[in-house]
Motif scaffolding. Structure first.
Motif, PDB file in Angstrom:
ATOM      1  N   HIS A  15      46.978  40.988  40.779  1.00 54.77           N
ATOM      2  CA  HIS A  15      47.250  41.935  41.867  1.00 54.77           C
ATOM      3  C   HIS A  15      48.424  42.848  41.524  1.00 54.77           C
ATOM      4  O   HIS A  15      48.349  44.070  41.698  1.00 54.77           O
ATOM      5  CB  HIS A  15      47.517  41.173  43.165  1.00 54.77           C
ATOM      6  N   ARG A  16      49.494  42.276  41.039  1.00 55.09           N
ATOM      7  CA  ARG A  16      50.720  43.044  40.748  1.00 55.09           C
ATOM      8  C   ARG A  16      50.516  44.079  39.650  1.00 55.09           C
ATOM      9  O   ARG A  16      50.978  45.202  39.734  1.00 55.09           O
ATOM     10  CB  ARG A  16      51.839  42.068  40.357  1.00 55.09           C
ATOM     11  N   PHE A  17      49.769  43.708  38.588  1.00 59.20           N
ATOM     12  CA  PHE A  17      49.641  44.584  37.422  1.00 59.20           C
ATOM     13  C   PHE A  17      48.268  45.257  37.311  1.00 59.20           C
ATOM     14  O   PHE A  17      48.017  45.980  36.352  1.00 59.20           O
ATOM     15  CB  PHE A  17      49.968  43.814  36.144  1.00 59.20           C
ATOM     16  N   GLY A  18      47.377  44.998  38.283  1.00 54.82           N
ATOM     17  CA  GLY A  18      46.072  45.645  38.274  1.00 54.82           C
ATOM     18  C   GLY A  18      45.186  45.225  37.117  1.00 54.82           C
ATOM     19  O   GLY A  18      44.437  46.035  36.569  1.00 54.82           O
ATOM     20  N   VAL A  19      45.253  43.944  36.747  1.00 55.99           N
ATOM     21  CA  VAL A  19      44.480  43.422  35.614  1.00 55.99           C
ATOM     22  C   VAL A  19      43.189  42.790  36.131  1.00 55.99           C
ATOM     23  O   VAL A  19      43.221  41.946  37.017  1.00 55.99           O
ATOM     24  CB  VAL A  19      45.306  42.377  34.821  1.00 55.99           C
ATOM     25  N   ASN A  20      42.053  43.208  35.571  1.00 54.22           N
ATOM     26  CA  ASN A  20      40.755  42.614  35.904  1.00 54.22           C
ATOM     27  C   ASN A  20      40.695  41.239  35.247  1.00 54.22           C
ATOM     28  O   ASN A  20      40.698  41.124  34.022  1.00 54.22           O
ATOM     29  CB  ASN A  20      39.625  43.507  35.401  1.00 54.22           C
ATOM     30  N   MET A  21      40.615  40.192  36.059  1.00 56.72           N
ATOM     31  CA  MET A  21      40.634  38.820  35.536  1.00 56.72           C
ATOM     32  C   MET A  21      39.255  38.166  35.548  1.00 56.72           C
ATOM     33  O   MET A  21      39.152  36.941  35.427  1.00 56.72           O
ATOM     34  CB  MET A  21      41.618  37.983  36.373  1.00 56.72           C
ATOM     35  N   SER A  22      38.182  38.931  35.642  1.00 59.94           N
ATOM     36  CA  SER A  22      36.843  38.344  35.736  1.00 59.94           C
ATOM     37  C   SER A  22      36.477  37.520  34.501  1.00 59.94           C
ATOM     38  O   SER A  22      35.675  36.597  34.600  1.00 59.94           O
ATOM     39  CB  SER A  22      35.793  39.429  35.991  1.00 59.94           C
ATOM     40  N   ALA A  23      37.056  37.803  33.338  1.00 63.55           N
ATOM     41  CA  ALA A  23      36.750  37.040  32.120  1.00 63.55           C
ATOM     42  C   ALA A  23      37.702  35.855  31.922  1.00 63.55           C
ATOM     43  O   ALA A  23      37.551  35.092  30.975  1.00 63.55           O
ATOM     44  CB  ALA A  23      36.810  37.957  30.902  1.00 63.55           C
ATOM     45  N   PHE A  24      38.662  35.688  32.812  1.00 66.03           N
ATOM     46  CA  PHE A  24      39.652  34.610  32.682  1.00 66.03           C
ATOM     47  C   PHE A  24      39.037  33.280  33.103  1.00 66.03           C
ATOM     48  O   PHE A  24      38.452  33.174  34.176  1.00 66.03           O
ATOM     49  CB  PHE A  24      40.876  34.915  33.548  1.00 66.03           C
ATOM     50  N   GLU A  25      39.175  32.260  32.265  1.00 68.94           N
ATOM     51  CA  GLU A  25      38.682  30.920  32.576  1.00 68.94           C
ATOM     52  C   GLU A  25      39.876  29.981  32.693  1.00 68.94           C
ATOM     53  O   GLU A  25      40.424  29.523  31.698  1.00 68.94           O
ATOM     54  CB  GLU A  25      37.721  30.439  31.501  1.00 68.94           C
ATOM     55  N   ALA A  26      40.266  29.698  33.922  1.00 68.30           N
ATOM     56  CA  ALA A  26      41.469  28.909  34.191  1.00 68.30           C
ATOM     57  C   ALA A  26      41.425  27.541  33.532  1.00 68.30           C
ATOM     58  O   ALA A  26      42.454  27.024  33.091  1.00 68.30           O
ATOM     59  CB  ALA A  26      41.676  28.763  35.689  1.00 68.30           C
ATOM     60  N   SER A  27      40.249  26.939  33.422  1.00 70.10           N
ATOM     61  CA  SER A  27      40.146  25.587  32.859  1.00 70.10           C
ATOM     62  C   SER A  27      40.534  25.527  31.391  1.00 70.10           C
ATOM     63  O   SER A  27      40.798  24.448  30.863  1.00 70.10           O
ATOM     64  CB  SER A  27      38.725  25.041  33.038  1.00 70.10           C
TER      65      SER A  27
END
Length: 121
Positions: free
Chosen positions: A50-62
């Motif tokens: 949210h703060r930096f406007g980064v698209n995180m759809s490819a991020f896998e938290a696990s």
């Protein structure tokens, strides 16, 4: 005077996690060095996006964060069979900065194949 991207990121991480800026460097790892894990990791990455406007759809938290409650029954079973704890990929401030610059989550593979992303030694 303009604040650099790295200074802005360090200020954000410091404020979000309550860590002194002097403890932070490009090689600081969120999980291993700062103890960010589980839901805290997800909340941090959401705030980062949210703060930096980064698209995180490819991020896998696990890949980066374990379960919220620490070692659970599955992890104990894993340890009893393998005698090792599951390892999570390090997520550094350099990774966050590369993702800010790209505007989307940048994985280690992306960083390794793109010479414009430089990791500090």
């Amino acid at each position: 005077m303009t604040i650099s991207l790295q200074e802005n990121l360090i200020e954000f991480v410091s404020a979000e996690l309550g860590v002194k800026p002097s403890r932070l460097s490009p090689n600081t790892r969120l999980n291993q060095d700062l103890g960010v894990d589980g839901d805290d990791g997800l909340e941090f990455m959401s705030a980062f996006s949210h703060r930096f406007g980064v698209n995180m759809s490819a991020f896998e938290a696990s890949q980066y964060f374990g379960p919220e409650a620490g070692p659970n029954l599955f992890m104990w079973f894993w340890w009893s069979v393998t005698r090792t704890w599951p390892k999570f990929a390090p997520l550094t401030l350099s990774d966050l900065q590369a993702s800010i610059q790209a505007g989307h989550w940048v994985s280690e593979v992306d960083i390794g194949s793109n010479p414009s992303f430089k990791r500090d030694a």
